[in-house]
Motif scaffolding. Structure first.
Motif, mmCIF file in Angstrom:
data_model
loop_
_atom_site.group_PDB
_atom_site.id
_atom_site.type_symbol
_atom_site.label_atom_id
_atom_site.label_comp_id
_atom_site.label_asym_id
_atom_site.label_seq_id
_atom_site.Cartn_x
_atom_site.Cartn_y
_atom_site.Cartn_z
ATOM 1 N N ARG A 2 15.441 -1.788 54.399
ATOM 2 C CA ARG A 2 14.768 -1.986 55.687
ATOM 3 C C ARG A 2 14.036 -0.707 56.038
ATOM 4 N NH1 ARG A 2 16.064 -6.295 58.874
ATOM 5 N NH2 ARG A 2 15.740 -5.097 60.767
ATOM 6 N N SER A 19 4.595 -9.908 67.717
ATOM 7 C CA SER A 19 4.519 -8.488 67.368
ATOM 8 C C SER A 19 4.885 -8.286 65.897
ATOM 9 C CB SER A 19 5.467 -7.670 68.246
ATOM 10 O OG SER A 19 6.810 -7.899 67.851
ATOM 11 N N ASP A 56 10.551 1.120 58.657
ATOM 12 C CA ASP A 56 9.706 1.029 59.854
ATOM 13 C C ASP A 56 8.241 0.813 59.496
ATOM 14 O OD1 ASP A 56 11.911 1.507 61.492
ATOM 15 O OD2 ASP A 56 11.634 3.681 61.390
ATOM 16 N N ASP A 113 6.875 -6.155 64.782
ATOM 17 C CA ASP A 113 8.328 -5.964 64.740
ATOM 18 C C ASP A 113 9.064 -7.294 64.715
ATOM 19 O OD1 ASP A 113 8.095 -3.204 64.700
ATOM 20 O OD2 ASP A 113 8.487 -2.969 66.851
ATOM 21 N N ALA A 114 8.607 -8.263 65.521
ATOM 22 C CA ALA A 114 9.260 -9.572 65.572
ATOM 23 C C ALA A 114 9.128 -10.290 64.231
ATOM 24 C CB ALA A 114 8.677 -10.426 66.693
ATOM 25 N N TYR A 130 8.586 -8.868 61.258
ATOM 26 C CA TYR A 130 9.371 -8.134 60.267
ATOM 27 C C TYR A 130 10.862 -8.438 60.420
ATOM 28 C CZ TYR A 130 11.299 -4.419 57.408
ATOM 29 O OH TYR A 130 11.996 -3.748 56.448
ATOM 30 N N GLU A 131 11.356 -8.421 61.647
ATOM 31 C CA GLU A 131 12.783 -8.679 61.879
ATOM 32 C C GLU A 131 13.181 -10.058 61.358
ATOM 33 O OE1 GLU A 131 15.328 -6.692 62.826
ATOM 34 O OE2 GLU A 131 13.784 -5.151 62.657
ATOM 35 N N GLY A 166 6.998 -1.969 57.810
ATOM 36 C CA GLY A 166 6.629 -3.370 57.626
ATOM 37 C C GLY A 166 6.591 -3.788 56.165
#
Length: 138
Positions: free
Chosen positions: A66, A17, A68, A19-20, A22-23, A70
């Protein structure tokens, strides 16, 4: 901007994902695991600036906050004092996520620029391996 400065976009699709990706990529402690073109040793924090030993010598790095969106843009201050802004995006992709890194030809010969592009491609390949390894651990 000089006429000789060029940009080249390097991208990699990762079966995870956005999100994964990016994290993992935004965690500065992970930089030495995947971003060998930038960080060849442990990252030292000096306030909101990171100090790393790189192939170019000791450089400082400042990431955007940080977010949202990306966005992983970061400024690298080279040993010469020149600041290079590196645009980086993690985008949604039909197969997971795509990370796009813009390499700019600043203070680089054509051969050095080509080498930088290859280094970034290798970094993104390592990022893919690390993100997928992290997912398997969960």
């Amino acid at each position: 901007m000089t006429e000789s400065m060029r940009s080249h976009h390097v991208s990699r699709v990762i079966s995870a994902s956005p999100d994964a990706v990016y994290e993992y990529a935004s965690n500065v402690d992970n930089l030495p695991r995947w971003a060998a073109g930038l960080a060849q040793s442990e990252v030292v924090r000096e306030g909101d600036v990171l100090v790393v030993e790189s192939p170019m010598g000791r450089v400082t790095v400042r990431f955007v906050e940080r977010n949202d969106l990306g966005v992983l843009d970061h400024d690298v201050t080279l040993p010469s004092g020149t600041v290079v802004t590196n645009p980086v995006r993690v985008l949604a992709h039909p197969n997971g996520a795509e990370i796009v890194f813009t390499v700019r030809q600043i203070e680089l010969t054509d051969d050095e620029f080509a080498r930088d592009i290859e280094l970034v491609a290798a970094d993104l390949e390592r990022l893919e391996r690390e993100v997928l390894r992290e997912q398997r651990r969960r």
